[in-house]
Design an enzyme around this catalytic site. Structure first.
Site, mmCIF file in Angstrom:
data_model
loop_
_atom_site.group_PDB
_atom_site.id
_atom_site.type_symbol
_atom_site.label_atom_id
_atom_site.label_comp_id
_atom_site.label_asym_id
_atom_site.label_seq_id
_atom_site.Cartn_x
_atom_site.Cartn_y
_atom_site.Cartn_z
ATOM 1 N N ASP A 187 89.660 73.856 76.199
ATOM 2 C CA ASP A 187 90.125 74.102 77.562
ATOM 3 C C ASP A 187 88.989 74.012 78.564
ATOM 4 O OD1 ASP A 187 92.485 74.531 76.280
ATOM 5 O OD2 ASP A 187 92.582 76.684 76.682
ATOM 6 N N ALA B 124 102.032 78.835 81.935
ATOM 7 C CA ALA B 124 102.635 77.572 81.524
ATOM 8 C C ALA B 124 101.831 76.866 80.440
ATOM 9 C CB ALA B 124 102.795 76.651 82.734
ATOM 10 N N GLY B 125 100.753 77.483 79.979
ATOM 11 C CA GLY B 125 99.936 76.852 78.954
ATOM 12 C C GLY B 125 99.020 75.777 79.486
ATOM 13 N N LEU B 126 98.684 75.836 80.771
ATOM 14 C CA LEU B 126 97.842 74.818 81.399
ATOM 15 C C LEU B 126 96.423 75.311 81.642
ATOM 16 C CD1 LEU B 126 100.436 73.343 83.918
ATOM 17 C CD2 LEU B 126 99.953 72.634 81.573
ATOM 18 N N GLU C 13 96.293 69.848 68.754
ATOM 19 C CA GLU C 13 96.564 71.259 69.058
ATOM 20 C C GLU C 13 96.102 72.156 67.914
ATOM 21 O OE1 GLU C 13 96.940 72.510 72.221
ATOM 22 O OE2 GLU C 13 98.647 71.149 72.299
ATOM 23 N N SER D 170 91.006 87.615 95.385
ATOM 24 C CA SER D 170 91.900 86.554 94.939
ATOM 25 C C SER D 170 93.043 86.415 95.923
ATOM 26 C CB SER D 170 92.458 86.861 93.549
ATOM 27 O OG SER D 170 93.510 85.964 93.227
ATOM 28 N N SER E 37 94.856 78.211 83.051
ATOM 29 C CA SER E 37 94.323 78.735 84.304
ATOM 30 C C SER E 37 93.065 79.555 84.070
ATOM 31 C CB SER E 37 95.388 79.588 85.001
ATOM 32 O OG SER E 37 95.841 80.634 84.156
#
Length: 370
Positions: free
Chosen positions: A162, A113-115, A30, A64, A117
């Site tokens: 990412d 959520a820190g994923l 990280e 969207s 997107s």
């Protein structure tokens, strides 16, 4: 497919191509990517699907399914704002290689959520345009273009992790990436065979990086590297000597980055040795370093980690940029419900909003779906 139905309803024709790109969760490594270091993410089952057709003019019509109302009509790059900047930024980076486009997007990455997107959105759009215009770009080239869109157009100084995870991941594997050389390889991560789950604990405390602390951390690392006379903190080989030359925040940031790179390499060694059940201690050490040395955790993340360990998790840490978002816990299948109950009870005791639990399965990277 509902994104195709939405495209057809909005634009009166079928899309020419449909691409899906996933979000990611980072197993370990990280805040090392923008320090030219090592990372070990994997793609998650949730992502962004983009239905796209080219246009002969420079107009972008953008719909969207997560936003209400008619499609946005963007005649110039300067007109974009909010989430549309991630899409328009990709087209801006492609320049005169593409014209306009009709685009409908549908996403199921849990927001905030820190994923990642945003990376999923960028890579889905870049992959679809690469397909439509036959640009011949490799997955890594698409990842780099998507990163430039976020850095130069959106203004978020993220590293490459990412976008690379979204573009290059393979099902059942984690992606080991050297963020300097951009060399990568897929490392088997067969959790189910060992009766294990990576449980994402979404604190539902949402975060926004583009304005503040993330950029500050990156600047501190770059300043420390200059003082140490190295190109990036990844190059520090004498940690004790380096720490003697630094003070305050820069000393702490250097401590985290150097030790985190070693943790990535150690974890890969355990995976290769078939000792996946033993990686928990490295996850724990990573969290303590992110909390105390990099100072990007939060009370909600700390409690998620502490309570999951009390519930029987083998290891846990915050994941993503920090200041909110998600933690991950390595949990044996027989302890899964106990861990969830432990974390839920700890949040309820504080009077906090209940967390959300998402089992993460290593999933494939960007791919054409229609």
């Amino acid at each position: 497919m509902r994104v195709v139905d939405a495209f057809r309803a909005a634009f009166g024709a079928d899309p020419r191509t449909v691409w899906h790109a996933p979000g990611r969760v980072n197993l370990i490594g990280e805040h090392t990517d923008y320090n030219d270091g090592f990372v070990l993410p994997f793609a998650v089952p949730w992502g962004v699907t983009a239905a796209v057709s080219p246009r002969e003019d420079a107009t972008i019509r953008l719909l969207s399914l997560q936003s209400s109302g008619d499609p946005l009509v963007i005649s110039s790059h300067e007109e974009s704002q909010g989430w549309s900047r991630y899409v328009v930024g990709v087209l801006a980076m492609l320049g005169d290689r593409v014209r306009g486009a009709d685009i409908a997007i549908d996403g199921d990455v849990p927001q905030g959520a820190g994923l990642s997107s945003s990376a999923a959105l960028e890579v889905a759009i870049a992959s679809a345009l690469n397909d439509l215009y036959d640009l011949g770009m490799t997955p890594m080239e698409l990842a780099l273009l998507s990163q430039r869109a976020e850095n130069d157009f959106v203004g978020m100084p993220c590293g490459i992790m990412d976008q690379a995870a979204s573009a290059l991941s393979a099902e059942g594997h984690a992606l080991f990436l050297d963020c300097r050389s951009l060399g990568s390889r897929n490392i088997p991560l067969d959790l189910a065979a060992h009766g294990l789950t990576i449980l994402i604990i979404d604190t539902q405390v949402h975060h926004e990086h583009a304005g503040g602390e993330y950029a500050k951390r990156r600047a501190e690392c770059e300043s420390a590297a200059r003082k140490l006379g190295v190109a990036a903190l990844r190059d520090v080989t004498d940690l004790a000597g380096a720490l003697d030359q630094l003070q305050g925040a820069e000393r702490k940031r250097t401590m985290h980055v150097v030790t985190e790179n070693h943790r990535v390499e150690a974890l890969i060694g355990l995976l290769r040795a078939g000792a996946i059940t033993e990686i928990g201690a490295l996850l724990n050490a990573s969290h303590l370093s992110l909390r105390d040395q990099y100072e990007v955790s939060s009370p909600e993340l700390d409690l998620a980690v502490e309570a999951s360990l009390r519930g029987g998790a083998r290891g846990a840490r915050m994941t993503g940029g920090g200041f909110g978002g998600s933690a991950i816990a390595l949990v044996s299948d027989e302890r899964l419900e106990a861990v969830k109950e432990s974390v839920s009870a700890a949040y309820a005791e504080r009077g906090w909003q209940p967390p959300r639990f998402l089992p993460a399965t290593p999933s494939p990277g960007a791919r054409r779906v229609s």
